[in-house]
Design an enzyme around this catalytic site. Sequence first.
Site, mmCIF file in Angstrom:
data_model
loop_
_atom_site.group_PDB
_atom_site.id
_atom_site.type_symbol
_atom_site.label_atom_id
_atom_site.label_comp_id
_atom_site.label_asym_id
_atom_site.label_seq_id
_atom_site.Cartn_x
_atom_site.Cartn_y
_atom_site.Cartn_z
ATOM 1 N N ARG A 156 -33.150 25.553 4.254
ATOM 2 C CA ARG A 156 -32.853 24.427 5.139
ATOM 3 C C ARG A 156 -32.707 24.913 6.586
ATOM 4 N NH1 ARG A 156 -29.782 23.524 0.432
ATOM 5 N NH2 ARG A 156 -30.248 21.533 -0.599
ATOM 6 N N LYS A 183 -25.488 22.280 0.428
ATOM 7 C CA LYS A 183 -24.887 21.109 -0.200
ATOM 8 C C LYS A 183 -24.124 21.487 -1.466
ATOM 9 C CE LYS A 183 -28.392 17.856 1.457
ATOM 10 N NZ LYS A 183 -29.436 16.876 1.065
ATOM 11 N N HIS A 256 -37.856 20.723 6.425
ATOM 12 C CA HIS A 256 -37.564 20.118 5.124
ATOM 13 C C HIS A 256 -38.846 19.824 4.354
ATOM 14 C CE1 HIS A 256 -34.669 18.419 2.359
ATOM 15 N NE2 HIS A 256 -35.479 17.381 2.169
ATOM 16 N N ARG A 259 -39.826 22.675 2.330
ATOM 17 C CA ARG A 259 -39.118 22.791 1.040
ATOM 18 C C ARG A 259 -39.888 22.027 -0.040
ATOM 19 N NH1 ARG A 259 -33.982 24.473 0.569
ATOM 20 N NH2 ARG A 259 -33.317 22.902 -0.940
ATOM 21 N N HIS A 283 -30.646 24.337 -5.845
ATOM 22 C CA HIS A 283 -30.217 23.027 -6.323
ATOM 23 C C HIS A 283 -29.211 23.197 -7.450
ATOM 24 C CE1 HIS A 283 -34.172 21.057 -4.751
ATOM 25 N NE2 HIS A 283 -33.211 21.042 -3.850
ATOM 26 N N TYR A 292 -38.318 16.959 -5.664
ATOM 27 C CA TYR A 292 -39.035 17.622 -4.589
ATOM 28 C C TYR A 292 -40.497 17.885 -4.949
ATOM 29 C CZ TYR A 292 -34.986 18.689 -1.654
ATOM 30 O OH TYR A 292 -33.901 18.593 -0.814
#
Length: 418
Positions: A156, A183, A256, A259, A283, A292
Amino acid sequence: MTPLELVEAYTDDHDLRDASTKIYKAAMNALKRHFGEEIDVGAIERRQILAWRKLVLADGLSKRSWNTYSNHLRTVWGYAIEHGILPKTLPNPFKKTTVVAPRRPSKIVASEAIHQARRWLMSLVDEEHCTGERSKITPAWFWLATFEVFYYTGIRLNALLCIRLKDVDWDRKLILIRGETEKTHREYFVPIMEGLEPHIRAILDAAERCGFAPTDQLFNVNRFSNHYRRAEMNSDQVEAMYKKLIAKLGVRMTPHRFRHTLASDLMKQPERNIHLTKSLLNHSNIATTMGYIEADYDHMREVLHERSLLQGALLLVRRADETGAPGTNKHQVQELAATEPLRLEHGPGAPVDPATQELAAALLQLQFDRAGTEPSLPPEELFTPSLLFTIMSSTATTPYSRTGSGGSSTRFAARASP
């Protein structure tokens, strides 16, 4: 309790990143604009939420934005009810208030666009080296290194900004991504691949020349060029670089999106290791990783084609002869069957025994007689055992008698239907 007091109680009780805190407060501010700052949150009912939803959607708010508000506020209300801030008997007014949003457009960056961006950045590096003048993206070597970090690792933007000099383990070829930037709040490592090595090495060498301390922000363009005045690099500077790439190439490109591109590319590899992809993107669950990954329609087409081959579906496909040549009739089939020995898949060049040869001719003639048509003759490589079985299944209503004795080749003779 007012909306402001409720959202502050929630954020104070949770270890949230600044970006997450901002999203929760933005959702609550939207609620305050509609209901007023002094409204008692315990008095808000579901029917009022639905009326608010109808109003803002009619005013042009996207369904996806509404779902963001609904999901975050449902979480805040759930927290308040669970911990007794609001009455435990109070139903959550945001439960099941999301709407079906349109599917997001693809976030995959085409490989050719990535190559074009890379080539352009490399040309700017050469330009600055040869002329000593500033290029459109300067210093070009630094931004090329930044570009490659996003491409190779899929980290990120905030993670890149928080990498310190000491987070790079050059001996083990690893970069530490700290938990406070994630996150999931979990730290993890990303590998330094062969293609990324020269760029990381260039950053480390430049940092050493500039006298970086171990705790200094490593990717800090302000330390590598006298054209910048900030103490630390921020997201605006990275986004400005990508805006120039977009203006040059006409293709939407962001960290992003890299990703998403990385996740989809990894799942196109022969191994298709979803757990590796999940770990690289850090994740917490596979469901997030699957979100994704774009569908690989080329691979899907190949799998479906293999299925049709295995089940023999392609063997009886009729195709129009666009050459204008006369069609093959059953007499040509019989003649070919008599002069061209069939080939078996299990033995290249091995002729079929006469019994099988006779069976093929009989079954083909019977099928043509029943269909009343004269389809084109399949190519020689399709005359395989699977073809015989397919023809037999398509003429299953016709009885066949089996002759022959033990140890001899088995023959079948087609009998005319009664």
